[in-house]
Motif scaffolding. Sequence first.
Motif, PDB file in Angstrom:
ATOM      1  N   LEU A  19     -13.129 -73.859 -38.782  1.00 53.18           N
ATOM      2  CA  LEU A  19     -11.996 -72.837 -38.859  1.00 53.18           C
ATOM      3  C   LEU A  19     -12.035 -71.596 -38.250  1.00 53.18           C
ATOM      4  CD1 LEU A  19     -11.142 -73.083 -42.561  1.00 53.18           C
ATOM      5  CD2 LEU A  19      -9.943 -73.918 -40.784  1.00 53.18           C
ATOM      6  N   PHE A  20     -13.279 -70.960 -38.352  1.00 50.81           N
ATOM      7  CA  PHE A  20     -13.470 -69.751 -37.369  1.00 50.81           C
ATOM      8  C   PHE A  20     -13.455 -69.818 -36.181  1.00 50.81           C
ATOM      9  CE2 PHE A  20     -15.459 -65.578 -36.567  1.00 50.81           C
ATOM     10  CZ  PHE A  20     -15.047 -64.803 -37.759  1.00 50.81           C
ATOM     11  N   ARG A  21     -13.947 -70.693 -35.571  1.00 52.86           N
ATOM     12  CA  ARG A  21     -14.230 -71.048 -34.218  1.00 52.86           C
ATOM     13  C   ARG A  21     -12.649 -71.311 -33.524  1.00 52.86           C
ATOM     14  NH1 ARG A  21     -18.372 -71.517 -30.788  1.00 52.86           N
ATOM     15  NH2 ARG A  21     -20.269 -71.613 -31.998  1.00 52.86           N
ATOM     16  N   LEU A  22     -11.944 -72.088 -34.216  1.00 46.54           N
ATOM     17  CA  LEU A  22     -10.479 -72.335 -33.913  1.00 46.54           C
ATOM     18  C   LEU A  22      -9.796 -70.823 -33.851  1.00 46.54           C
ATOM     19  CD1 LEU A  22      -9.425 -75.270 -35.962  1.00 46.54           C
ATOM     20  CD2 LEU A  22      -9.302 -75.115 -33.560  1.00 46.54           C
ATOM     21  N   HIS A  23     -10.112 -70.049 -34.617  1.00 47.05           N
ATOM     22  CA  HIS A  23      -9.411 -68.809 -34.839  1.00 47.05           C
ATOM     23  C   HIS A  23      -9.954 -67.863 -33.620  1.00 47.05           C
ATOM     24  CE1 HIS A  23      -6.860 -66.168 -36.850  1.00 47.05           C
ATOM     25  NE2 HIS A  23      -7.766 -65.004 -36.986  1.00 47.05           N
ATOM     26  N   VAL A  24     -11.328 -67.806 -33.445  1.00 39.84           N
ATOM     27  CA  VAL A  24     -11.745 -66.915 -32.285  1.00 39.84           C
ATOM     28  C   VAL A  24     -11.201 -67.329 -30.875  1.00 39.84           C
ATOM     29  CG1 VAL A  24     -13.714 -65.832 -33.573  1.00 39.84           C
ATOM     30  CG2 VAL A  24     -13.879 -67.906 -32.195  1.00 39.84           C
ATOM     31  N   VAL A  25     -11.057 -68.678 -30.703  1.00 38.56           N
ATOM     32  CA  VAL A  25     -10.637 -69.189 -29.606  1.00 38.56           C
ATOM     33  C   VAL A  25      -9.154 -68.624 -29.440  1.00 38.56           C
ATOM     34  CG1 VAL A  25      -9.920 -71.193 -28.223  1.00 38.56           C
ATOM     35  CG2 VAL A  25     -12.295 -71.270 -29.322  1.00 38.56           C
ATOM     36  N   ALA A  26      -8.340 -68.937 -30.304  1.00 41.79           N
ATOM     37  CA  ALA A  26      -6.777 -68.599 -30.413  1.00 41.79           C
ATOM     38  C   ALA A  26      -6.604 -67.139 -30.002  1.00 41.79           C
ATOM     39  CB  ALA A  26      -6.163 -69.022 -31.637  1.00 41.79           C
ATOM     40  N   TYR A  27      -7.602 -66.266 -30.452  1.00 48.02           N
ATOM     41  CA  TYR A  27      -7.435 -64.670 -30.398  1.00 48.02           C
ATOM     42  C   TYR A  27      -8.381 -64.256 -29.464  1.00 48.02           C
ATOM     43  CZ  TYR A  27      -4.293 -64.599 -34.039  1.00 48.02           C
ATOM     44  OH  TYR A  27      -3.204 -64.959 -34.999  1.00 48.02           O
ATOM     45  N   LYS A  28      -8.818 -65.114 -28.301  1.00 47.52           N
ATOM     46  CA  LYS A  28      -9.601 -64.747 -27.049  1.00 47.52           C
ATOM     47  C   LYS A  28     -10.884 -63.929 -27.533  1.00 47.52           C
ATOM     48  CE  LYS A  28      -5.308 -65.170 -24.283  1.00 47.52           C
ATOM     49  NZ  LYS A  28      -5.069 -66.209 -24.582  1.00 47.52           N
ATOM     50  N   VAL A  29     -11.646 -64.230 -28.315  1.00 44.66           N
ATOM     51  CA  VAL A  29     -12.905 -63.554 -28.696  1.00 44.66           C
ATOM     52  C   VAL A  29     -13.995 -64.448 -29.133  1.00 44.66           C
ATOM     53  CG1 VAL A  29     -11.910 -61.252 -29.490  1.00 44.66           C
ATOM     54  CG2 VAL A  29     -11.860 -63.044 -31.023  1.00 44.66           C
ATOM     55  N   LEU A  30     -13.919 -65.468 -28.439  1.00 41.33           N
ATOM     56  CA  LEU A  30     -15.192 -66.540 -28.478  1.00 41.33           C
ATOM     57  C   LEU A  30     -16.278 -65.823 -28.131  1.00 41.33           C
ATOM     58  CD1 LEU A  30     -16.069 -69.360 -29.591  1.00 41.33           C
ATOM     59  CD2 LEU A  30     -15.451 -70.215 -27.159  1.00 41.33           C
ATOM     60  N   ASN A  31     -16.297 -65.274 -27.006  1.00 42.75           N
ATOM     61  CA  ASN A  31     -17.324 -64.542 -26.692  1.00 42.75           C
ATOM     62  C   ASN A  31     -18.115 -63.628 -27.498  1.00 42.75           C
ATOM     63  OD1 ASN A  31     -15.391 -62.649 -26.502  1.00 42.75           O
ATOM     64  ND2 ASN A  31     -15.796 -62.110 -24.347  1.00 42.75           N
ATOM     65  N   HIS A  32     -17.709 -63.298 -28.621  1.00 43.36           N
ATOM     66  CA  HIS A  32     -18.310 -62.613 -29.497  1.00 43.36           C
ATOM     67  C   HIS A  32     -19.250 -63.402 -30.547  1.00 43.36           C
ATOM     68  CE1 HIS A  32     -16.564 -58.559 -28.581  1.00 43.36           C
ATOM     69  NE2 HIS A  32     -15.618 -59.328 -27.996  1.00 43.36           N
ATOM     70  N   VAL A  33     -18.849 -64.756 -30.672  1.00 46.41           N
ATOM     71  CA  VAL A  33     -19.761 -65.417 -31.521  1.00 46.41           C
ATOM     72  C   VAL A  33     -20.620 -66.483 -30.702  1.00 46.41           C
ATOM     73  CG1 VAL A  33     -18.240 -65.272 -33.493  1.00 46.41           C
ATOM     74  CG2 VAL A  33     -18.027 -67.110 -31.970  1.00 46.41           C
ATOM     75  N   ASP A  34     -20.511 -66.659 -29.440  1.00 44.74           N
ATOM     76  CA  ASP A  34     -21.170 -67.577 -28.570  1.00 44.74           C
ATOM     77  C   ASP A  34     -22.575 -67.003 -28.124  1.00 44.74           C
ATOM     78  OD1 ASP A  34     -20.185 -66.421 -26.541  1.00 44.74           O
ATOM     79  OD2 ASP A  34     -19.057 -68.193 -25.765  1.00 44.74           O
ATOM     80  N   GLY A  35     -22.882 -65.764 -27.997  1.00 45.32           N
ATOM     81  CA  GLY A  35     -23.869 -65.397 -27.424  1.00 45.32           C
ATOM     82  C   GLY A  35     -23.750 -64.636 -26.166  1.00 45.32           C
ATOM     83  N   THR A  36     -22.501 -64.619 -25.499  1.00 45.16           N
ATOM     84  CA  THR A  36     -22.110 -63.949 -24.395  1.00 45.16           C
ATOM     85  C   THR A  36     -22.670 -62.514 -24.402  1.00 45.16           C
ATOM     86  OG1 THR A  36     -20.114 -65.469 -24.208  1.00 45.16           O
ATOM     87  CG2 THR A  36     -20.394 -63.280 -22.718  1.00 45.16           C
TER      88      THR A  36
END
Length: 181
Positions: free
Chosen positions: A47-64
């Motif tokens: 659920l969280f990953r779906l949300h961060v992808v949708a709101y364009k902030v996946l780079n904050h949880v994937d180690g970027t």
Amino acid sequence: MPKDDSTPESSTLKPSPLHPTYSVTNIQTKIRTLDGTKVTFSSWVKLFRLHVVAYKVLNHVDGTPAPVSPAADVELWQELDALVLQWIYSTVADDLLTRILHTKTTTYATWSKLEKIFLRNKKARAATLETKFCNLTLTACSSVEDYCQRLTELSNQLADVDQPVSESRLVLQLVRGLPEE
């Protein structure tokens, strides 16, 4: 007299668009509270990953890594990181919150800490959950519905530690835990 479009009075600066993350007002309506029982870690992560992808902030949880310049990019990164960190803090149970809440941290550091909490010692955790699953009976529960729910929750928790329970085994355990009468 027509205005000359090249004059400073007629040139307008386009406002930069607001990042989608700022539009989130209540994260709890989108992501359920992670408690490790009813909402398992793997379900919460999905659920969280779906949300961060949708709101364009996946780079904050994937180690970027965070940008180092220009200053505006660094500032935006820090603001967005604080927002996503608030999302995590808002969607974990109170007992987990006390374990992960720190003043000077990043979203990724907190995300990693949650992973360690739920995914370390998988074998020991699996053994404990397996014992609970095998020993659960209807007499230990308040109703048949509660019994079925608790078996399902244990099954989901076992799947989180790479020990999935097949549907046929779940049904067999359900029947085995019923009283003779």
